[in-house]
Write a protein that holds these residues in place. Sequence first.
Motif, mmCIF file in Angstrom:
data_model
loop_
_atom_site.group_PDB
_atom_site.id
_atom_site.type_symbol
_atom_site.label_atom_id
_atom_site.label_comp_id
_atom_site.label_asym_id
_atom_site.label_seq_id
_atom_site.Cartn_x
_atom_site.Cartn_y
_atom_site.Cartn_z
ATOM 1 N N ASN A 77 21.769 -31.194 13.602
ATOM 2 C CA ASN A 77 21.526 -29.878 13.003
ATOM 3 C C ASN A 77 22.621 -29.459 12.037
ATOM 4 O OD1 ASN A 77 19.089 -29.517 14.530
ATOM 5 N ND2 ASN A 77 20.388 -29.127 16.290
ATOM 6 N N TYR A 94 13.157 -33.316 12.677
ATOM 7 C CA TYR A 94 13.716 -32.107 13.270
ATOM 8 C C TYR A 94 14.153 -32.303 14.725
ATOM 9 C CZ TYR A 94 12.277 -28.815 9.525
ATOM 10 O OH TYR A 94 12.137 -28.115 8.351
ATOM 11 N N ASP A 119 14.337 -26.816 6.000
ATOM 12 C CA ASP A 119 14.877 -28.126 6.380
ATOM 13 C C ASP A 119 16.386 -28.110 6.595
ATOM 14 O OD1 ASP A 119 12.309 -29.189 6.115
ATOM 15 O OD2 ASP A 119 12.630 -29.688 4.004
ATOM 16 N N GLN A 122 18.460 -29.031 10.240
ATOM 17 C CA GLN A 122 17.410 -29.349 11.213
ATOM 18 C C GLN A 122 17.449 -30.781 11.730
ATOM 19 O OE1 GLN A 122 15.204 -27.215 12.564
ATOM 20 N NE2 GLN A 122 16.123 -25.555 11.395
#
Length: 132
Positions: A77, A94, A119, A122
Amino acid sequence: MDTIINKRSLLVSLGVSAGLVLGAVGLGAPALAAPAAPAATCSGNLTCTYVNAGYSTFLGSRAPGVGLQDISAGNRNKLSSWINYTDTGARFYYNTGGGGTCVSMGANNRASASASNPDNDQAESWAFTRAC
């Protein structure tokens, strides 16, 4: 009181001066160095990823042909921009294990996601064998 301030100021000045001298001869801390441009950080036949939009703060790179992998827990992330210098598409997901939304990192292409882009930050897994 003035004597204490002057002594502290002198010590701080000496510390800053010593840091500048060490940095000038290449012994300074790496954090003081200017960030490298994307091409200097990563080039050739690699797909390169960055923590920040605008291709700064290098996250990692992979060569074409690397199959699906989970991104290390400490780097999940964080992906905000990428440059694919290869003729092979790549992708990130993701979720770990290739789950969730798939985002293509097209061959010979680049993208930089701002904070408003869905995005941004992610990526939890990726593969470097083809686009989505």
